[in-house]
Structure formats: C-alpha cells, structure tokens
Design an enzyme around this catalytic site. Structure first.
Site, short mmCIF file in Angstrom:
data_model
loop_
_atom_site.label_atom_id
_atom_site.label_comp_id
_atom_site.label_asym_id
_atom_site.label_seq_id
_atom_site.Cartn_x
_atom_site.Cartn_y
_atom_site.Cartn_z
N SER A 125 0.46 -1.04 -0.19
CA SER A 125 -0.18 -0.19 0.21
C SER A 125 0.44 1.36 -0.37
O SER A 125 0.45 2.62 -0.32
CB SER A 125 -0.43 0.03 1.59
OG SER A 125 -0.31 0.15 3.03
N LYS A 168 1.10 5.15 6.81
CA LYS A 168 0.50 6.02 5.66
C LYS A 168 1.70 7.55 5.81
O LYS A 168 1.83 7.75 6.44
CB LYS A 168 -0.98 6.43 5.59
CG LYS A 168 -1.87 4.91 5.90
CD LYS A 168 -1.67 4.11 4.55
CE LYS A 168 -2.40 3.05 5.13
NZ LYS A 168 -2.24 2.13 3.31
#
Length: 301
Positions: A125, A168
C-alpha cells in the site's frame, strides 16, 4: 582458563572479567556496552546512506569484540597461583545471566516507547516508497517538540482498532481542506505535486479517485468503507471538499489505487500517531529469497 572467560563473555559481556577476579572492570565494560547500544540507535538516524546502518552496526560489533578479547586477555594475565573467588560459582553465573534478561527487555521497552521502534512492511500500500519485506526504524521522538506535518510518513494505531498498526503519508492536517478529483489530490484548492504517488489502475472508481463522494454513493456503502465513517463523513463535507478537524490528520497510501486509508475509515487523531518512519534498516525479497541491499539504509522522505 581463557576459553571459559570467552564463553562467559559471550553469554553476558563482562562475565569473563568477573571470572578473572575483576568485578569493577566487569561492571564498567558491561555498562559501556549498554551505552554503546543507545548511541548506535541514535546513529541509525544519520542522514547518510549506508553509514546510517553500517557505522552503528560496526561500532556495536567492535565494542562487543573488544570486551570479549579483553576477557580472554584478563584470564591469560591472571597472577600466578590465582584462585577463583567466592563469587566464581556456576550458580552465580547462571543467576547473573538470568538477571540480564529483564535488563535487556527493559532497555528494549525504553527504546520502543521513548526512542525508536522497528516496523515490518507486509503489503504494497505504500509502494514504491516502502514495499513488502522492508523493515523500518520509526522515530518515536519525532513529535515530542512539534506536531506531524503534511508529507510525513507516520505509524499510527488504526482508528476503531487500536491493535492494528499502520504506516501512511499525511496529506492534510487539522484545519485544511482535502479533495481528490480524478486521482489528483488538492489541499486547500491547490494541487499537490506528488512524486512519491503510484497509480496502477486506469479505471475511475468513486470514493477512491473522486473524493469526497456524493451522498448517494455513501448511502450505498462503497466496497471497503467503514460504516461508521460513512455515517460521519457528511458532517465534514462542504462545497470545497472534506474539512479536517483540529488535531486530526488525513492520510493516504503512496500506492493510491491499492491502499486502505483515510478515504475508507476516516481521520487519524494526533494521539494515535506513534512516530515518524525514518530509515529502511533491512529489506528481504521473499520471492527471490535474497536481501535487497540497494534498499538497506534508504532514508525515507
């Protein structure tokens, strides 16, 4: 016997010196190695690859080797007729070895909670910045004197499931407005230049590529979206985009088409952020079964 001193020194640095009747030297060298451990951890944050990995590792190994060699030297140069002291008993050595386990765990706990923590990447991701098999060092003190900023790579506890740790990139901070139009991200109406972002799907998908979505799309619960977030999101949407509340952050994965992030489950409270990802200290390619040496020491931006 020098070989006994060496074995004890391998078990616990300093025990070899204790075997030779030098308790103060043993304590001093053991303490020195603990201090070197902390200093080497700080060296991981050097902004120069590959010295940020090589230099601390070399320093630690050299210190450990010198202490071990010193234990052998002390045993060889023991006075003629030297007799073992009362504390030179096997049960004493076993006790000291057992006592160093909590010491090691205590240092590890201090480093993890106060200084730095290792983080393993298990998905794509955040590709291409970090990829599956990368192992990172996270700076736990990065936000002691300042708040996280847009662009930072942060680790945090997943809102709604504190047992899950995520990595993230911060895209918008509290007080800013974010929207995505055909995969292009805008913050406060200004398009972001994102050299780190990667796109792997040419199709256009609502919510993922155009955000915030219309009420009709939210009512139908797009795949992957958290139901609680779907109910809360309209309260943050205005005509110019999604408004990030104070002390919260909107985060995205760099691999935009294959990332489960703030688009699907909401904001990250500042209190849930654990630290800033700093450096790749190891990388393993599980398919080719080899170390990715070109990634070791990579400074994360």
């Amino acid at each position: 016997m020098p070989w006994k001193a060496a074995l004890l020194g391998i078990a616990v640095p300093g025990l070899g010196q204790l075997y030779s009747g030098l308790p103060l030297r043993a304590v001093g060298l053991h303490t020195l190695l603990l201090a070197v451990n902390v200093l080497c951890l700080a060296g991981l944050f050097l902004p120069v690859k590959p010295w940020n990995i090589a230099a601390p590792l070399a320093c630690l190994l050299v210190t450990w080797a010198l202490i071990l060699l010193d234990s052998v030297r002390c045993a060889k140069h023991a006075p003629a007729g030297y007799r073992l002291k009362a504390y030179n008993r096997s049960y004493v050595y076993i006790l000291l070895i057992l006592l160093t386990w909590p010491e090691g765990n205590g240092i590890k706990h201090f480093m993890v909670t106060r200084l730095a923590e290792a983080f393993k990447i298990t998905n794509s991701s955040m590709a291409p910045t970090v990829i599956s098999g990368d192992r990172l060092i996270v700076n736990r003190r990065a936000y002691v004197e300042r708040s996280p900023r847009r662009g930072d790579l942060v680790t945090f506890r997943l809102p709604g499931d504190q047992s899950e740790l995520f990595l993230k990139r911060i895209i918008a901070v509290g007080g800013q407005v974010v929207r995505i139009d055909q995969k292009k991200v805008y913050v406060n109406g200004v398009p972001l230049v994102e050299s780190y972002a990667q796109y792997g799907d040419s199709a256009s998908v609502a919510l993922r590529d155009d955000f915030p979505p219309s009420p009709g799309i939210l009512n139908n619960l797009p795949p992957g979206i958290d139901e609680t977030w779907a109910r809360q999101m309209p309260g943050f949407i205005q005509s110019d985009g999604l408004h990030v509340p104070p002390e919260n952050y909107f985060v995205l994965g760099d691999n935009r088409d294959y990332s489960w992030d703030s688009r699907y489950w909401g904001f990250v409270p500042e209190s849930d952020i654990l630290g800033k990802a700093r450096v790749i200290y190891f990388s393993w390619d599980s398919q080719a079964r080899h170390i990715r040496w070109d990634r070791v020491g990579e400074i994360l931006q």
